[in-house]
Design an enzyme around this catalytic site. Structure first.
Site, short mmCIF file in Angstrom:
data_model
loop_
_atom_site.label_atom_id
_atom_site.label_comp_id
_atom_site.label_asym_id
_atom_site.label_seq_id
_atom_site.Cartn_x
_atom_site.Cartn_y
_atom_site.Cartn_z
N HIS A 14 -9.55 1.46 4.67
CA HIS A 14 -8.30 1.64 5.41
C HIS A 14 -8.54 2.63 6.56
O HIS A 14 -9.33 3.57 6.41
CB HIS A 14 -7.20 2.17 4.47
CG HIS A 14 -5.85 2.14 5.12
ND1 HIS A 14 -5.45 3.11 5.99
CD2 HIS A 14 -4.84 1.24 5.03
CE1 HIS A 14 -4.22 2.80 6.42
NE2 HIS A 14 -3.84 1.67 5.86
N GLY B 254 2.31 2.49 10.76
CA GLY B 254 3.27 3.59 10.60
C GLY B 254 3.97 4.00 11.88
O GLY B 254 4.63 5.04 11.92
N GLU C 60 -6.91 5.00 7.61
CA GLU C 60 -6.65 6.40 7.26
C GLU C 60 -7.84 7.00 6.52
O GLU C 60 -8.13 8.20 6.65
CB GLU C 60 -5.34 6.50 6.46
CG GLU C 60 -4.13 6.25 7.37
CD GLU C 60 -2.91 5.68 6.69
OE1 GLU C 60 -2.83 5.69 5.46
OE2 GLU C 60 -2.03 5.20 7.43
N ASN D 9 0.87 -1.17 0.00
CA ASN D 9 0.00 0.00 0.00
C ASN D 9 0.91 1.22 0.00
O ASN D 9 1.46 1.59 1.04
CB ASN D 9 -0.89 -0.05 1.25
CG ASN D 9 -1.71 1.21 1.44
OD1 ASN D 9 -1.81 2.04 0.52
ND2 ASN D 9 -2.29 1.38 2.62
N SER E 169 3.22 -1.91 10.45
CA SER E 169 4.66 -2.00 10.73
C SER E 169 5.24 -3.38 10.43
O SER E 169 6.17 -3.82 11.12
CB SER E 169 4.96 -1.57 12.17
OG SER E 169 4.61 -0.21 12.35
N LYS F 291 0.19 4.22 -0.34
CA LYS F 291 -0.46 5.42 0.22
C LYS F 291 -0.21 6.63 -0.71
O LYS F 291 -0.13 6.45 -1.92
CB LYS F 291 0.01 5.66 1.66
CG LYS F 291 -0.16 4.39 2.51
CD LYS F 291 0.01 4.61 3.99
CE LYS F 291 -0.22 3.30 4.73
NZ LYS F 291 -0.14 3.44 6.17
P1 PGA Z 1 2.73 0.46 7.66
O1 PGA Z 1 1.28 0.66 7.00
O2 PGA Z 1 3.28 -0.85 7.11
O3 PGA Z 1 3.52 1.65 7.21
O4 PGA Z 1 2.54 0.39 9.13
C1 PGA Z 1 0.42 -0.42 6.82
C2 PGA Z 1 -0.89 0.06 6.24
O5 PGA Z 1 -1.39 1.11 6.69
O6 PGA Z 1 -1.47 -0.57 5.35
#
Ligand code: PGA
Length: 253
Positions: free
Chosen positions: A99, A175, A101, A11, A215, A13
């Site tokens: 998601h 994140g 976000e 992803n 993460s 983003k």
């Molecule tokens: P991250 O994001 O691996 O940077 O923690 C995962 C995600 O939000 O899909």
């Protein structure tokens, strides 16, 4: 236990301009071509602006391309939005919906996520439906209930193991560098699978992939991907580097 082939999904983003994004996609495609036996499916979800070029760049590599969101409606007066059919039209086979976000930044409710997932299925895309608790909810002992409720509210009619992937993404792990422990991940994945079984029956629940996200990195991927109910990863930060993303894919073996 069913034999579920892992799905390693990147992803991106809101990251990537044309040059760097294309280099990332072609780099991943080159890794895949050099190691076709690594036993996982790969999906990359670039920002809308790069989907068409990325789809062309990975064509023939077996790597799937997905959007990061779609609108619930087929078309119409929705300035700035993208319909599922448009994603399909430029080479997507998947789309991420719900998601955290999007839920936070855009106020997406379970009902909205369900409608988007339904639109994805209607357009012939597979939906990667994200759920996950916040830190406050975890600390209040609500983790299982929150994930059950989000799943129940977000899963569209007509969901099958072929057209839906669930992504469990604890919000506190996204994140942050703070990854769920193997025990924390496995117990929620098992709760999700049990809920899927109640809703869809044993065969679909047993075959549906449940990804972990939050993460995931090369150094923790093997342990997470080795858990009985973890069937792959939804990877943000570590999907932006060819070496890291490929190291995670390789850890699924
Ligand atoms: P991250 O994001 O691996 O940077 O923690 C995962 C995600 O939000 O899909």
């Amino acid at each position: 236990m069913m034999n579920r082939r892992p799905l390693i999904a990147g992803n991106w983003k809101m990251n990537g301009l044309s040059t760097g994004g294309l280099a990332l996609a072609t780099g991943i495609a080159a890794k895949r071509k050099a190691a076709p036996d690594v036993p996982c499916d790969l999906l990359i979800c670039p920002p809308f602006t790069l989907i068409s070029d990325v789809a062309k760049a990975v064509a023939g590599s077996g790597i799937a391309v997905g959007g990061q969101d779609c609108h619930a409606k087929v078309s119409g007066a929705h300035t700035g939005d993208i319909a599922a059919e448009m994603l399909k039209d430029v080479g997507c086979s998947h789309v991420i919906v719900g998601h955290s976000e999007r839920r936070t930044d855009h106020g997406e409710t379970d009902a909205i996520v369900k409608a988007k997932a339904g639109a994805a299925l209607a357009a012939g895309l597979a939906a990667v439906i994200c759920i996950g608790e916040t830190l406050a909810q975890r600390e209040a002992g609500e983790t299982f209930a929150v994930n059950r409720a989000q799943l129940a509210g977000s899963l569209p009619d007509g969901a099958t193991a072929a057209n839906v992937v669930i992504a469990y993404e604890p919000v506190w792990a996204i994140g942050t560098g703070r990854v769920a422990t193997p025990d924390q991940a496995q117990e929620v994945h098992a709760v999700i699978r049990a809920a899927l079984q109640e809703r869809l029956g044993a065969a679909e629940a047993g075959a549906m992939r449940i990804l972990y996200g939050g993460s995931m990195k090369p150094d923790n991927a093997r342990e997470l991907l080795g858990l009985p109910d973890v069937d792959g990863g939804l990877i943000g930060g570590a999907s932006l580097k060819v070496e890291d993303f490929w190291a995670i894919a390789s850890a699924s073996a």
